[in-house]
Write a protein that holds these residues in place. Structure first.
Motif, PDB file in Angstrom:
ATOM      1  N   PHE A  37      -2.590  14.745   5.148  1.00  0.00           N
ATOM      2  CA  PHE A  37      -3.100  15.029   6.484  1.00  0.00           C
ATOM      3  C   PHE A  37      -2.691  16.379   7.070  1.00  0.00           C
ATOM      4  N   ALA A  38      -1.845  17.136   6.398  1.00  0.00           N
ATOM      5  CA  ALA A  38      -1.263  18.323   7.042  1.00  0.00           C
ATOM      6  C   ALA A  38      -2.331  19.332   7.486  1.00  0.00           C
ATOM      7  N   GLU A  39      -3.270  19.640   6.602  1.00  0.00           N
ATOM      8  CA  GLU A  39      -4.293  20.628   6.961  1.00  0.00           C
ATOM      9  C   GLU A  39      -5.161  20.123   8.110  1.00  0.00           C
ATOM     10  N   MET A  40      -5.577  18.878   8.036  1.00  0.00           N
ATOM     11  CA  MET A  40      -6.395  18.297   9.105  1.00  0.00           C
ATOM     12  C   MET A  40      -5.669  18.356  10.442  1.00  0.00           C
ATOM     13  N   GLN A  41      -4.388  17.990  10.442  1.00  0.00           N
ATOM     14  CA  GLN A  41      -3.656  17.980  11.702  1.00  0.00           C
ATOM     15  C   GLN A  41      -3.492  19.385  12.264  1.00  0.00           C
ATOM     16  N   ALA A  42      -3.302  20.360  11.395  1.00  0.00           N
ATOM     17  CA  ALA A  42      -3.192  21.743  11.863  1.00  0.00           C
ATOM     18  C   ALA A  42      -4.497  22.207  12.497  1.00  0.00           C
ATOM     19  N   MET A  43      -5.608  21.888  11.856  1.00  0.00           N
ATOM     20  CA  MET A  43      -6.925  22.242  12.412  1.00  0.00           C
ATOM     21  C   MET A  43      -7.145  21.557  13.758  1.00  0.00           C
ATOM     22  N   ALA A  44      -6.869  20.268  13.807  1.00  0.00           N
ATOM     23  CA  ALA A  44      -7.104  19.512  15.029  1.00  0.00           C
ATOM     24  C   ALA A  44      -6.225  20.011  16.172  1.00  0.00           C
ATOM     25  N   GLN A  45      -4.981  20.314  15.859  1.00  0.00           N
ATOM     26  CA  GLN A  45      -4.080  20.804  16.897  1.00  0.00           C
ATOM     27  C   GLN A  45      -4.564  22.133  17.463  1.00  0.00           C
ATOM     28  N   GLY A  46      -5.119  22.975  16.610  1.00  0.00           N
ATOM     29  CA  GLY A  46      -5.638  24.259  17.079  1.00  0.00           C
ATOM     30  C   GLY A  46      -6.734  24.089  18.111  1.00  0.00           C
ATOM     31  N   VAL A  47      -7.635  23.135  17.879  1.00  0.00           N
ATOM     32  CA  VAL A  47      -8.718  22.881  18.834  1.00  0.00           C
ATOM     33  C   VAL A  47      -8.158  22.375  20.157  1.00  0.00           C
ATOM     34  N   LEU A  48      -7.219  21.461  20.086  1.00  0.00           N
ATOM     35  CA  LEU A  48      -6.662  20.900  21.314  1.00  0.00           C
ATOM     36  C   LEU A  48      -5.883  21.942  22.114  1.00  0.00           C
TER      37      LEU A  48
ATOM     38  N   LYS B 260       0.847  -1.198   0.000  1.00  0.00           N
ATOM     39  CA  LYS B 260       0.000   0.000   0.000  1.00  0.00           C
ATOM     40  C   LYS B 260       0.883   1.249   0.000  1.00  0.00           C
ATOM     41  N   ASN B 261       0.227   2.409  -0.137  1.00  0.00           N
ATOM     42  CA  ASN B 261       0.928   3.688  -0.119  1.00  0.00           C
ATOM     43  C   ASN B 261       0.254   4.599   0.903  1.00  0.00           C
ATOM     44  N   GLN B 262       0.982   4.964   1.949  1.00  0.00           N
ATOM     45  CA  GLN B 262       0.421   5.800   3.007  1.00  0.00           C
ATOM     46  C   GLN B 262       0.272   7.259   2.598  1.00  0.00           C
ATOM     47  N   GLY B 263       0.809   7.631   1.435  1.00  0.00           N
ATOM     48  CA  GLY B 263       0.669   8.996   0.955  1.00  0.00           C
ATOM     49  C   GLY B 263       1.329   9.997   1.867  1.00  0.00           C
ATOM     50  N   SER B 264       0.771  11.191   1.923  1.00  0.00           N
ATOM     51  CA  SER B 264       1.318  12.268   2.736  1.00  0.00           C
ATOM     52  C   SER B 264       0.688  12.226   4.124  1.00  0.00           C
ATOM     53  N   SER B 265       1.035  11.196   4.856  1.00  0.00           N
ATOM     54  CA  SER B 265       0.507  11.027   6.212  1.00  0.00           C
ATOM     55  C   SER B 265       1.519  10.267   7.037  1.00  0.00           C
ATOM     56  N   GLY B 266       1.536  10.548   8.329  1.00  0.00           N
ATOM     57  CA  GLY B 266       2.474   9.872   9.220  1.00  0.00           C
ATOM     58  C   GLY B 266       1.893   8.615   9.805  1.00  0.00           C
ATOM     59  N   THR B 267       1.405   7.729   8.940  1.00  0.00           N
ATOM     60  CA  THR B 267       0.634   6.585   9.408  1.00  0.00           C
ATOM     61  C   THR B 267       1.317   5.250   9.120  1.00  0.00           C
ATOM     62  N   CYS B 268       2.634   5.235   8.974  1.00  0.00           N
ATOM     63  CA  CYS B 268       3.333   3.966   8.717  1.00  0.00           C
ATOM     64  C   CYS B 268       3.005   2.932   9.777  1.00  0.00           C
ATOM     65  N   TRP B 269       2.876   3.382  11.022  1.00  0.00           N
ATOM     66  CA  TRP B 269       2.554   2.473  12.120  1.00  0.00           C
ATOM     67  C   TRP B 269       1.248   1.736  11.885  1.00  0.00           C
ATOM     68  N   SER B 270       0.244   2.440  11.323  1.00  0.00           N
ATOM     69  CA  SER B 270      -1.044   1.817  11.059  1.00  0.00           C
ATOM     70  C   SER B 270      -0.984   0.902   9.840  1.00  0.00           C
ATOM     71  N   TYR B 271      -0.291   1.351   8.790  1.00  0.00           N
ATOM     72  CA  TYR B 271      -0.165   0.531   7.588  1.00  0.00           C
ATOM     73  C   TYR B 271       0.626  -0.749   7.872  1.00  0.00           C
ATOM     74  N   SER B 272       1.721  -0.612   8.610  1.00  0.00           N
ATOM     75  CA  SER B 272       2.565  -1.792   8.851  1.00  0.00           C
ATOM     76  C   SER B 272       1.894  -2.785   9.793  1.00  0.00           C
ATOM     77  N   ALA B 273       1.305  -2.291  10.882  1.00  0.00           N
ATOM     78  CA  ALA B 273       0.698  -3.222  11.839  1.00  0.00           C
ATOM     79  C   ALA B 273      -0.605  -3.811  11.309  1.00  0.00           C
ATOM     80  N   ASN B 274      -1.343  -3.072  10.482  1.00  0.00           N
ATOM     81  CA  ASN B 274      -2.530  -3.669   9.868  1.00  0.00           C
ATOM     82  C   ASN B 274      -2.143  -4.682   8.801  1.00  0.00           C
ATOM     83  N   SER B 275      -1.051  -4.436   8.071  1.00  0.00           N
ATOM     84  CA  SER B 275      -0.525  -5.439   7.154  1.00  0.00           C
ATOM     85  C   SER B 275      -0.165  -6.705   7.924  1.00  0.00           C
ATOM     86  N   PHE B 276       0.437  -6.526   9.078  1.00  0.00           N
ATOM     87  CA  PHE B 276       0.773  -7.640   9.965  1.00  0.00           C
ATOM     88  C   PHE B 276      -0.489  -8.419  10.350  1.00  0.00           C
TER      89      PHE B 276
END
Length: 399
Positions: free
Chosen positions: A151-162, A58-74
């Motif tokens: 994910f960059a825009e989403m993460q920026a928005m989410a971080q602002g709320v938190l 698979k291709n995780q694209g522009s997201s920091g989700t290698c952990w999810s891709y690798s462990a779900n592949s597992f």
């Protein structure tokens, strides 16, 4: 694992992966116009010893989700091992749930904990246990006009709320901050269906996990190795993306590869987390090793020949491993999936590694990593406890 900056030493020929503060794992494969080397397949001749069945790259694209891709592949390989028809598990459903829990921890800790895309292999098991799972076809996470994760825009928005919640301008938190935070994730990733149809039957995420995927979260263990902690006990892995402060089992350095070898021989694959910022790691060439000579001391010709065939490696010690971690040379850069064992033309063993940067390199999304690299650069491994020897399970008091 989440890095968002490509380290200079990798920019030309290597990708970083990512669990911590810089984005190795999230390095965009698609940003490379040509991600294949001129001659690595001619320079290295690999013969597989063990190659365990796994699902397509698979291709995780522009997201920091290698952990999810690798462990779900597992987990998908676990389904195959159990005789099940594998399902592509929604990596972003897992990530979304981890972001919810991470947001709660961030506010609870007054902002003194890591945010962003990154995560750990155990997050996939923890989110599966709490939220169940969805097939990729039901929850793609692409609710914002792109065909790959961005994910960059989403993460920026989410971080602002938190951050606003932590600043707490009313002097007391209302229950609505979590609703606002969740709404941002739902807007970008999509709302989670309460029920859905799959092959003519209705499921919830929980019933789909139980009846279709069928793994038991209690069967999975995470293992690391650092000499500053007592061996064969548990400790909190001190890396930025262990936002849940989970504990891992501690073993001796050589145990790491012994455990992986035993698991592979018994038909179990292994999740891998570690650092891929070394100059001996080349995604383009599909090879990772630890050169015997310090790269900084090499001549230009020696640097050019780093991947011109098998080379001598540095012998790794527990002191070296601990020092590299302590001085930030080893960080939680990336997560990948170990699916087999191979040998080069000289008989040296390498692990077959499945990545999540698309089928873009010489080996169509796979690479070969030496055991010395694993000993030096691993932060944690994830495996089914059935892959342990009886002696190791007894030492770790795992039943």
């Amino acid at each position: 694992m989440h890095k968002t900056i490509i380290k200079p030493l990798i920019a030309a020929s290597v990708l970083l992966g990512g669990i911590s503060q810089g984005m190795a794992q999230d390095y965009l494969v698609n940003s490379l116009k040509n991600n294949q080397s001129a001659n690595s397949k001619e320079a290295f001749k690999f013969t597989d010893v063990i190659n365990i069945e796994n699902t397509p790259v698979k291709n995780q694209g522009s997201s920091g989700t290698c952990w999810s891709y690798s462990a779900n592949s597992f987990l998908e390989s676990e389904m195959i091992r159990m005789g099940k028809q594998p399902v592509e598990i929604s990596q972003i459903y897992t990530a979304r749930n981890a972001y919810i829990e991470k947001g709660k921890n961030y506010v609870r800790m007054h902002g003194a904990i890591t945010l962003g895309d990154g995560g750990a292999l155990h997050d996939v098991i923890n989110m599966y246990a709490k939220y169940g799972a969805l097939p990729q076809s039901v929850y793609t996470g692409l609710n914002y006009g792109t065909t790959t994760n961005k994910f960059a825009e989403m993460q920026a928005m989410a971080q602002g709320v938190l951050e606003a919640a932590v600043k707490n301008p009313n002097g007391e938190l209302s229950p609505n901050w979590i609703k606002a935070y969740t709404a941002i994730l739902d807007t970008y990733l999509g709302q989670v269906p309460e029920t859905f149809e799959w092959k003519g039957k209705k499921y919830t995420p929980q019933t789909f996990a139980k009846e279709v995927i069928g793994i038991n979260p209690a069967d999975y263990v995470e293992i690391s190795s650092f000499k500053e902690y007592p061996y064969y006990s548990k400790f909190v892995l001190m890396v930025p993306d262990n936002w849940s402060l989970d504990q891992v089992y501690n073993v001796k350095m050589n145990d790491l590869t012994d455990i992986i070898d035993n698991a592979l021989k018994k038909g179990y694959t292994v999740g891998w987390a570690g650092d891929v910022s070394e100059k001996g790691f080349s995604w383009k060439n599909g090879v990772a090793y630890i050169p015997a000579k310090n790269v900084a001391d090499m001549t230009a010709e020696e640097k050019d020949a780093l991947f011109a065939g098998p080379k001598a490696e540095l012998e790794i010690t527990e002191d070296m491993r601990q020092a590299a971690f302590d001085n930030y040379q080893t960080q939680d850069d990336h997560g990948m999936h170990i699916v087999g064992l191979t040998k080069d033309q000289n008989g040296k063993e390498y692990y077959i590694i499945k990545n999540s940067w698309g089928a873009s390199n010489d080996y169509k999304g796979y690479m070969y990593m030496t055991k010395n690299f694993v000993k030096y650069k691993t932060t944690a491994i994830l495996l089914n406890k059935g892959g342990l020897t009886k002696d190791m399970a007894k030492k770790l008091e795992i039943k």
